[in-house]
Design a protein around this motif. Sequence first.
Motif, PDB file in Angstrom:
ATOM      1  N   GLU A 256     -80.464  24.223 -25.112  1.00 51.98           N
ATOM      2  CA  GLU A 256     -79.589  24.414 -24.103  1.00 51.98           C
ATOM      3  C   GLU A 256     -80.254  23.601 -22.786  1.00 51.98           C
ATOM      4  O   GLU A 256     -81.395  23.835 -22.611  1.00 51.98           O
ATOM      5  CB  GLU A 256     -78.964  25.998 -23.953  1.00 51.98           C
ATOM      6  CG  GLU A 256     -79.836  26.560 -22.888  1.00 51.98           C
ATOM      7  CD  GLU A 256     -79.144  27.753 -22.462  1.00 51.98           C
ATOM      8  OE1 GLU A 256     -78.547  28.384 -23.299  1.00 51.98           O
ATOM      9  OE2 GLU A 256     -79.567  28.291 -21.482  1.00 51.98           O
TER      10      GLU A 256
ATOM     11  N   HIS B  13     -80.253  24.088 -19.734  1.00 52.69           N
ATOM     12  CA  HIS B  13     -81.210  24.540 -18.688  1.00 52.69           C
ATOM     13  C   HIS B  13     -82.460  25.197 -18.994  1.00 52.69           C
ATOM     14  O   HIS B  13     -83.522  24.933 -18.297  1.00 52.69           O
ATOM     15  CB  HIS B  13     -80.148  25.753 -18.245  1.00 52.69           C
ATOM     16  CG  HIS B  13     -80.661  26.595 -17.213  1.00 52.69           C
ATOM     17  ND1 HIS B  13     -81.533  27.790 -17.473  1.00 52.69           N
ATOM     18  CD2 HIS B  13     -80.751  26.362 -15.798  1.00 52.69           C
ATOM     19  CE1 HIS B  13     -82.003  28.226 -15.975  1.00 52.69           C
ATOM     20  NE2 HIS B  13     -81.561  27.373 -15.372  1.00 52.69           N
TER      21      HIS B  13
ATOM     22  N   HIS C  52     -73.629  33.463  -8.271  1.00 52.39           N
ATOM     23  CA  HIS C  52     -73.856  32.234  -8.624  1.00 52.39           C
ATOM     24  C   HIS C  52     -74.624  31.346  -7.708  1.00 52.39           C
ATOM     25  O   HIS C  52     -74.605  30.083  -7.848  1.00 52.39           O
ATOM     26  CB  HIS C  52     -72.232  31.685  -8.961  1.00 52.39           C
ATOM     27  CG  HIS C  52     -71.447  32.152  -9.976  1.00 52.39           C
ATOM     28  ND1 HIS C  52     -71.747  31.525 -11.229  1.00 52.39           N
ATOM     29  CD2 HIS C  52     -70.749  32.950 -10.174  1.00 52.39           C
ATOM     30  CE1 HIS C  52     -70.830  31.972 -12.196  1.00 52.39           C
ATOM     31  NE2 HIS C  52     -70.454  32.977 -11.404  1.00 52.39           N
TER      32      HIS C  52
ATOM     33  N   LEU D 221     -79.061  32.587 -10.351  1.00 49.13           N
ATOM     34  CA  LEU D 221     -78.425  31.642 -11.610  1.00 49.13           C
ATOM     35  C   LEU D 221     -79.096  31.616 -12.685  1.00 49.13           C
ATOM     36  O   LEU D 221     -78.568  31.614 -13.671  1.00 49.13           O
ATOM     37  CB  LEU D 221     -77.882  30.424 -10.711  1.00 49.13           C
ATOM     38  CG  LEU D 221     -76.907  29.854 -11.781  1.00 49.13           C
ATOM     39  CD1 LEU D 221     -75.389  30.208 -11.523  1.00 49.13           C
ATOM     40  CD2 LEU D 221     -76.868  28.189 -11.621  1.00 49.13           C
TER      41      LEU D 221
ATOM     42  N   SER E 172     -78.395  34.537 -15.025  1.00 48.52           N
ATOM     43  CA  SER E 172     -77.231  34.971 -15.417  1.00 48.52           C
ATOM     44  C   SER E 172     -76.599  33.754 -16.680  1.00 48.52           C
ATOM     45  O   SER E 172     -75.413  33.636 -16.239  1.00 48.52           O
ATOM     46  CB  SER E 172     -76.262  35.274 -14.394  1.00 48.52           C
ATOM     47  OG  SER E 172     -76.051  34.200 -13.433  1.00 48.52           O
ATOM     48  N   ARG E 173     -77.371  33.695 -17.474  1.00 45.98           N
ATOM     49  CA  ARG E 173     -76.701  32.491 -18.364  1.00 45.98           C
ATOM     50  C   ARG E 173     -76.663  33.000 -19.670  1.00 45.98           C
ATOM     51  O   ARG E 173     -76.941  32.665 -20.799  1.00 45.98           O
ATOM     52  CB  ARG E 173     -77.976  31.700 -18.371  1.00 45.98           C
ATOM     53  CG  ARG E 173     -77.482  30.142 -18.205  1.00 45.98           C
ATOM     54  CD  ARG E 173     -78.569  29.420 -17.923  1.00 45.98           C
ATOM     55  NE  ARG E 173     -78.616  28.793 -16.366  1.00 45.98           N
ATOM     56  CZ  ARG E 173     -77.520  28.096 -16.199  1.00 45.98           C
ATOM     57  NH1 ARG E 173     -76.786  27.565 -17.004  1.00 45.98           N
ATOM     58  NH2 ARG E 173     -77.669  27.770 -14.767  1.00 45.98           N
ATOM     59  N   ASP E 174     -76.241  34.227 -19.995  1.00 45.59           N
ATOM     60  CA  ASP E 174     -76.239  34.585 -21.146  1.00 45.59           C
ATOM     61  C   ASP E 174     -74.818  35.095 -21.656  1.00 45.59           C
ATOM     62  O   ASP E 174     -73.880  35.392 -20.609  1.00 45.59           O
ATOM     63  CB  ASP E 174     -77.244  35.939 -21.734  1.00 45.59           C
ATOM     64  CG  ASP E 174     -77.049  37.011 -20.819  1.00 45.59           C
ATOM     65  OD1 ASP E 174     -75.636  37.117 -20.130  1.00 45.59           O
ATOM     66  OD2 ASP E 174     -77.917  37.709 -20.419  1.00 45.59           O
TER      67      ASP E 174
ATOM     68  N   VAL F 100     -71.250  36.045 -18.847  1.00 46.70           N
ATOM     69  CA  VAL F 100     -70.403  34.916 -18.824  1.00 46.70           C
ATOM     70  C   VAL F 100     -69.063  35.351 -19.559  1.00 46.70           C
ATOM     71  O   VAL F 100     -67.577  35.507 -19.079  1.00 46.70           O
ATOM     72  CB  VAL F 100     -70.654  33.791 -19.326  1.00 46.70           C
ATOM     73  CG1 VAL F 100     -69.483  32.699 -19.276  1.00 46.70           C
ATOM     74  CG2 VAL F 100     -71.874  33.186 -18.733  1.00 46.70           C
TER      75      VAL F 100
ATOM     76  N   GLN G 262     -71.964  24.289 -11.098  1.00 44.23           N
ATOM     77  CA  GLN G 262     -73.422  24.941 -11.506  1.00 44.23           C
ATOM     78  C   GLN G 262     -73.298  25.112 -13.223  1.00 44.23           C
ATOM     79  O   GLN G 262     -74.317  25.734 -13.615  1.00 44.23           O
ATOM     80  CB  GLN G 262     -73.854  26.033 -10.824  1.00 44.23           C
ATOM     81  CG  GLN G 262     -73.917  25.698  -9.493  1.00 44.23           C
ATOM     82  CD  GLN G 262     -74.702  26.822  -8.591  1.00 44.23           C
ATOM     83  OE1 GLN G 262     -74.602  27.774  -8.757  1.00 44.23           O
ATOM     84  NE2 GLN G 262     -75.288  26.456  -7.388  1.00 44.23           N
ATOM     85  N   HIS G 263     -72.002  24.793 -13.743  1.00 44.15           N
ATOM     86  CA  HIS G 263     -71.972  25.342 -15.194  1.00 44.15           C
ATOM     87  C   HIS G 263     -72.605  24.483 -15.834  1.00 44.15           C
ATOM     88  O   HIS G 263     -72.512  23.217 -15.778  1.00 44.15           O
ATOM     89  CB  HIS G 263     -70.491  25.387 -15.515  1.00 44.15           C
ATOM     90  CG  HIS G 263     -70.305  25.684 -16.978  1.00 44.15           C
ATOM     91  ND1 HIS G 263     -70.601  26.719 -17.623  1.00 44.15           N
ATOM     92  CD2 HIS G 263     -70.123  24.755 -18.075  1.00 44.15           C
ATOM     93  CE1 HIS G 263     -70.390  26.649 -18.669  1.00 44.15           C
ATOM     94  NE2 HIS G 263     -69.980  25.440 -19.171  1.00 44.15           N
ATOM     95  N   ASP G 264     -73.645  24.592 -16.782  1.00 45.46           N
ATOM     96  CA  ASP G 264     -74.124  23.718 -17.659  1.00 45.46           C
ATOM     97  C   ASP G 264     -74.042  24.421 -19.079  1.00 45.46           C
ATOM     98  O   ASP G 264     -73.703  25.728 -19.018  1.00 45.46           O
ATOM     99  CB  ASP G 264     -75.704  23.350 -17.681  1.00 45.46           C
ATOM    100  CG  ASP G 264     -76.334  24.065 -16.506  1.00 45.46           C
ATOM    101  OD1 ASP G 264     -77.071  24.869 -16.834  1.00 45.46           O
ATOM    102  OD2 ASP G 264     -75.895  24.125 -15.241  1.00 45.46           O
TER     103      ASP G 264
ATOM    104  N   ILE H  89     -74.216  26.683 -22.163  1.00 44.27           N
ATOM    105  CA  ILE H  89     -74.895  27.882 -22.719  1.00 44.27           C
ATOM    106  C   ILE H  89     -75.248  27.676 -24.131  1.00 44.27           C
ATOM    107  O   ILE H  89     -74.247  27.307 -24.876  1.00 44.27           O
ATOM    108  CB  ILE H  89     -74.197  29.023 -22.455  1.00 44.27           C
ATOM    109  CG1 ILE H  89     -73.879  29.054 -20.657  1.00 44.27           C
ATOM    110  CG2 ILE H  89     -75.249  30.332 -22.805  1.00 44.27           C
ATOM    111  CD1 ILE H  89     -73.031  30.152 -20.366  1.00 44.27           C
TER     112      ILE H  89
END
Length: 1819
Positions: A90, A92, A1008, A1013, A1016-1018, A1022, A1059-1061, A1063
């Motif tokens: 991913e 990020h 966010h 940020l 909180s990418r799991d 989300v 800021q969404h990339d 996941i």
Amino acid sequence: MAGFIPQKEIVYNGLLPYSDRLDWEATELLMEIKANLSRAVLVRELWPGVAFWCRKLFHFLKLYGRRFSKEDHILFIKLLYELVTLPDLEPHMMQNYARLLIQLLRKKELLSRDDLQLPWRPLYDLYDRVVYSKTEHLGLIWFPNSVDHILKALIKSCRLYFPASSTQEMLDEWRPLLCVFDVVMQKAISNMELFLPTIMPPEEHGQGFQLWFDELMNLWTSVQNQPSWEGHLVNLFARLANDNIGYVDWTPYIPTIFTRILRSLNLPVGVSQMVAPRYLTNSYDIGHLVLWITALLGGPGNPAQRELTCLFNSIASFYHPSNHGRWQSRLMRLLQRLPASVVRRVHRERHAARSWITLVPESQRLTDEDLQEFTRSLIGAALLAMFSKHGCTDAAYALQNLALLTPELAIPPVLEKTYAAMETLTEPHTLTASLSCMIGMARSLVSPNNHYPEGRAHVLPLLIGSLPGVDPNDFSKCMITFQFIATFTTLVPLVDCSSAPSQHDDLTEMEKDLCFASAEFEDFVLQFLDRCFALIDSSTLEQTRDETETDTQTHLESLVELGLSSTVSTILTQCSIEIYKVALQKVYHFATSNIFETCVSGRMVADMCRAAAKCNPTESLRLFVPHCCSVIFHITDNEELLGEDELDKELLWNLQLLSEVTRVDGEQLLKYQGDLERILCVCVRLRCKQAYTLACSLLEHTLRSLSLIYPTEYRSTSGGFETDLPIRDWGRAGDVAALGVCWHVPSQEEGNFVFQLLSRLLHPELQRIEGHVSGEQPMSREELLQSLAIVQHCLLGAGSMLPPLDGPHVSDLVPSMVNLGEIKLHIGVNYDDSRENYRESICQTMRLLLHHISEHSEDDTKSLFVIIKIISDLMFFRGTHKKEFESRWKSFTLVKKSMENRLHGKKQHIRALLIDRVLLQHEMRKLVVEGSEYKVVHQELLCDLLLLSTSTYSQVRSRAQTVLTAALGTYSFSYRDLIPRILQLLSPQDTAGTQQFKGALYCLLAVHSSVTLASSRDWDCVGEMWPALVRCGLSPTMSLEEPSIGRLLDDIIDRIHRQHDTIGIYFTVTEGCVEVANQITQSENPTPCSEAPSVEELKEGLQRQRIRNVVAARKYEKLVNDLLDCLEDSNLPWKFEHMATDLLALQLREDHPLPPDAVLFFTQSLIHDSISIRKVAISAMAGILKQLKRPRKKVTVNPAEISGVEEPEGRCAGDREGNRWLQYDSSSLPLSEEQWESQQYVEKTHWGYYAWPREMMIHAASEKPKDDLSYEEMSEGEKIIFEYFSDPEFIDQLIEFLSLEDRKGKDSFNPRRFCLFKGLFRNYGDMFLPLLWPHLEQLAGDPHESSQRCVCEITAGLIRGSKLWSFSQVDRLWKVLCPLIRTALTNITVETYTDWGTCIATACEGRDPRKLHWLLELLMQSPLSGEGGSFRDASLLYVLQGGLAQQQWRVSELLHRLLAYLEPKLTQVYKNVRERIGSVLTYIFMIDVALPNTRPTSSPHVAEFITRVLERLKPLTSEPEIHNHVHEENTQETDERTQAVKLLKTVLKWLMASAGRTFTTPVQQQLQLLPLLFKIAPVEIDENYDEMKQDARTCLSLMSQGLLYPEHIPLVLAALEEMAGSRSWHARFSVLTYLQIMVFYNLFTLLSVPAEVLRIRTLVMQLLLDEQLEVRDMAGTTLSGLLQCQFFPLDSSLQTQLQTLSQTRLPKARGELASTGTHTHTHTHTLLSAHLVRRHAGVLGLSACILSSPYDVPDWMPQILMDLSDHLNDPQPIEMTVKKTLSEFRRTHHDNWQEHRQCFTDDQLLVLTDLLVSPCYYA
């Protein structure tokens, strides 16, 4: 202890007072990191395991540097390299690994190429996949914004370690892309710039740059009009030059390089110059230019320095403050960076530590003479730039570095300016500028060991001269003076050594003088203090404020205060003890004999006293403390005072003074323990708010002084100034190895005193608050605030001694097989468990109070503010605040930059700076709490904060949210506990007020923000958060009427969007990673702290990885379905419907198909009522169709077999036998099934032009495409789309929506819709055509722009989508499509012709022309038929040009046909058609390039065309001037001349169009047209606008800027000389303007051929004697310009020639001859004018000399000025010329007249004053 040699530690750690603990601590931590990181990889747990321990490794690097062995270093790098290049990682995560890897590779000298090799291909694949992503534009993958930037940085760090063979492999990969006409060229060259390795040992150069150097260098020199990729090429050369000084021979290229550098600065020259726009956008990067110039300097003969001197001479006048334009910033950057770059190079050659990187060979190193030459060439420009309008920082930086290289040349001129500026009062700007330049030079001026020993004598005069600058009326002057004095006193110990010469006999004369001068130091210090007192007196509150204003400081005052206190502190630190005592007495007397108000002046005085006290606590406390204490006791003995609201000024002032004076070494305070304690106990409880606030800060400062660890002195040499000869320590750098820091470490007694104070002051307050909460002793709000203030200040004062909050941690936040524990760092405090833990008790009391307030008095916001601060300090504060630390770090780097010595190496800083850096290291350790464990205490506090974040008052909310955000960023995984709690507040069931709702939304916005940020990418978060956001639209409190909520939601969605990339779903760990991880578990020194995972654990890890991937896919589908469920709810407000659609579209992915329900939703949304939802659906559908695309089989072909020609040896590019089969050939077009299948199609246009790819894959023709997909074979998603698009009603609706206009006049061809249709026709063949066709025909016949646009988008999609259809399908398609396009083109309008151009260009892009022969032939049919007027002709040509331009070199036959068709029609009358033809011709001839290794093209040649054109222009060549007498009306005339004029107009359009676009300019051919242009171009712009004249001017301007090669110069000059003999003076005049620009833009190329320089000189002199006055004037201007560039020297021969001319005798006036009759009269007249011309020429020449050096006075100038003054009474036009020259001289030399006067003798000055003051009007 370590058992290994560390690679490179942070040296400052060894200077900390507890450094003995650190070795052990670092090794422990390293063992943990090695064990856990390898374990996480082995059990295949990328998240959270690997992510967590990578972060720890990052912190390890920050805290201890590279404190591990070389083996470990290499293993870490290999592991991370494997991780970064994991397939489908991913984005990020990849970015985080990349950041860490860059850090590990930072110091390249630590690992040589033998230690480490990294393969280049995995990195290239990754880069290619991200930067040139095929699916990003379809929204199938989202990358973080900074990803390109980070990957580039990573490649830069890695390319050092690419194996030797990689260069060849890279060239094989990218050479096939080198097709100059194609955009892919940009990709090829920028890849080369990024990847090609240039640092190699000399024996490997044969495998390195020698493989490509000649090839690329020739390419660069032969390309003329800066295409966008040229900059990348220059960057590559600059890097090569810098890395291999002495191994590449640049000498033959030097003139070219400097000419191009000068051109790329885009400086304006001449009168009316046009700049081609691409020169502005594609100019070179200054940073790389500077590198290149630096690398070229030096070596035998130093050829580059000559060119550099010339370059700066010719641009020097642009640096003058009176000139500015958009070129200025580039020039300033050049000046600023060049000296710095040379300093770096000299450092590398002379002072750098030895490492594995090849050294610069002896012969190429810069000698001292080289450096002096260098400084001489730049100093002029730098001195001019000092006073620039944009501030002097750039110049100051340049001068600072020049002073390091050659102080003897750089310092004196600046000193002169500084002294002059100190004397004048009228020009404060000059003073500030020269002082700031001196600040940068301070170290070079003061250090003893340089080429400029007399510099030190200037220190005292400078210091004393700067004192008047401490001026209360001029703020900026005051600040710069403070900075100046502080800088110099930091470097120089202020010690009176006037007695030294009698005690030492080894002093030089210089040193003796210094010793005697140093007697003035005491005087200076006392004068300075007097000035400061005056400054303070003028800034008391009464003087600077009206009654109405507030009692706070203004921003400016706080800056002055800061400057004042730091300067006083510096001066007193640097004083000898004798001077210090005198100064201290003075300050003490000033502070105690007056009473100051505590707001403005009081703070300044108190600051001064603090500064004095810090330098020598024993002396100063002895004076201040007893005095203040006695005053305070005396006043407070009076009982009644305690309850009063306003107290005596004297008491307040003494409290303030005492509170500042106690900020000193804690040990000294113990002597006054009793007094201080007594004062605190009384004053803290005073009722007056000002008084107790001051007492609280006294409490805080006392506690801090006792409990913190800090250095106690900052002198410039360790151990005081009692040494025998302080003047030898001037400017000395601190020595990191022997810094001798004196630390204050809290002793046992100090600890006892701290806790004694806490128990006497803090304990009772906590009890009081508890009493208030329980209701036994309620307090008023004021009393509560007072209690809270005491608590807060106790916490702030003693925070470092109170152990952090502890307790059980919150379990089950994340499942993991790896230990995720925190690291505890030792910060020099041993916590004593026997004492009461006040942090715990404050925490409990505050929570009780908080709940009490929120229940009973929620509006007591002031108390809540304090409570929030206290909670934040309870969690984070251990002696330092993060904000303070960051600002100190910033100011530290600024000071470091202004005083560093880059020449002699790293860490050559002043001792005070180094001590500061050690302290910062200590504070940084205190602040590292990131990744701390999330404990139950924290959980309770965060829940309280969440409560406050959603309370009633917005200010309380926002403060609590700030702290909450910080906490979420600090405690690892706390967000998993908190986000569900926030979402709970948003759920529709929860019926709280709007305020709470807003608070919760703000918390989400904060989640966010950038801090949290990362975590909180799991999927869990989300998956909960996005549906909750949409569902809150159903909540009863949600009202869109309130605009603030609407805006808030927009912000959240906007932030998610930005800021969404993507996941990740599927994570796999490759074998390569596992292998390296195994090596880490087995490594020694230090051995990892735990065992490698067992076989069972490994198995479980694999199992978990499998399960995780399946579960993630489930969670993904659940999220999509949840969003769809929300959308089905009919009560959802429209705003939320849009929001959900947006969020849903973000969930398209490459690696997992969209669930069928979502496909259905988007298909239906194509005909939704809302336009914004339709737009989202169109984009999403294009992505979905890409997901559903079926893979096609590809086969490898060998081009040599097809063409039957073997590729020749060596490089051979362009049209050749081997690639003839790719050309469009109308004799063998695929018109039938057999022909169609027998040919091999290559869709990529650039293949085969320069070279063939190693392996050429093309779509297999052998595989018969089945005409249609049958319904049974379709997947779920495909069926849905099929059904909808087969439904006539759906199609009707869709087309109706697509042909609506969106924004009138703003719409254009929409690539998203094109992608949608391309995907449809690609995936489904021609199934939907029958339904769509009637609509298309109807739209094509409708001339409205929206209908036409819709046809364009669908047609382009059709043509591109039919790429792989079978012959029968394609044949059927074109049979109907051709008539359609014809119809549409007959209806073309102004609004739609660009769309059709785009449509055809898009359709032809990246396609084999033989497959599109129907379209190309259709377009080629008589575009200029004249039916439908000139507009339609121009439009058809435009559309045709769009198609042909995409096909580049592969349609030469069509280009020939088109040229043959156009040539008879070049005499068009209509302007728009002419312009279009010009543009088309440019494209026709673009393929005719003169590039290295390129065969002559088979496309049309320019040379032949121009020969034919000149033949037709014959009638015009004989005329002296050409006027345009053809106007649009009289089209009937057909005589040759008229036709020729029309033709010429078209040719002009072509020349203008091609000036900026072609890659190489055919100079010889253009020269044949020059004479014609000169005849047209007018001198002045006519009133009546004449298109032809304008065009001719533009052409001349553009052509004169063209790049010339040495072989062209004679040809150009011959043409100019011929024109100079022309009968028309307009032409002669234009020759000069042409010449000016041509010389400037090709300066160094021309200088390299001396013979031609002479020709130019002769030409100018010839025109100086022209009979036409305007031509003479222009020749004078040209001459002065050429002299200014030093194009030829102003030698004695030229001077004599001009003087002789100017002394030509004029025959006597006509009066004497009048009687002899008229005949002789005219004769005399011509004679007179001939003489006058010669005399005027001489005068013009002399004035050209004067004007050629506008800002200085060379030694020849005074004499020439005198000569000129003799001509003041000559007849006109001579008199006019002289007057103009003199006034210009006065204007330019006025600024520095004081300096310039020195150059003249007294007699000359008399004459000059006469001339310049006022010309007498009566003479």
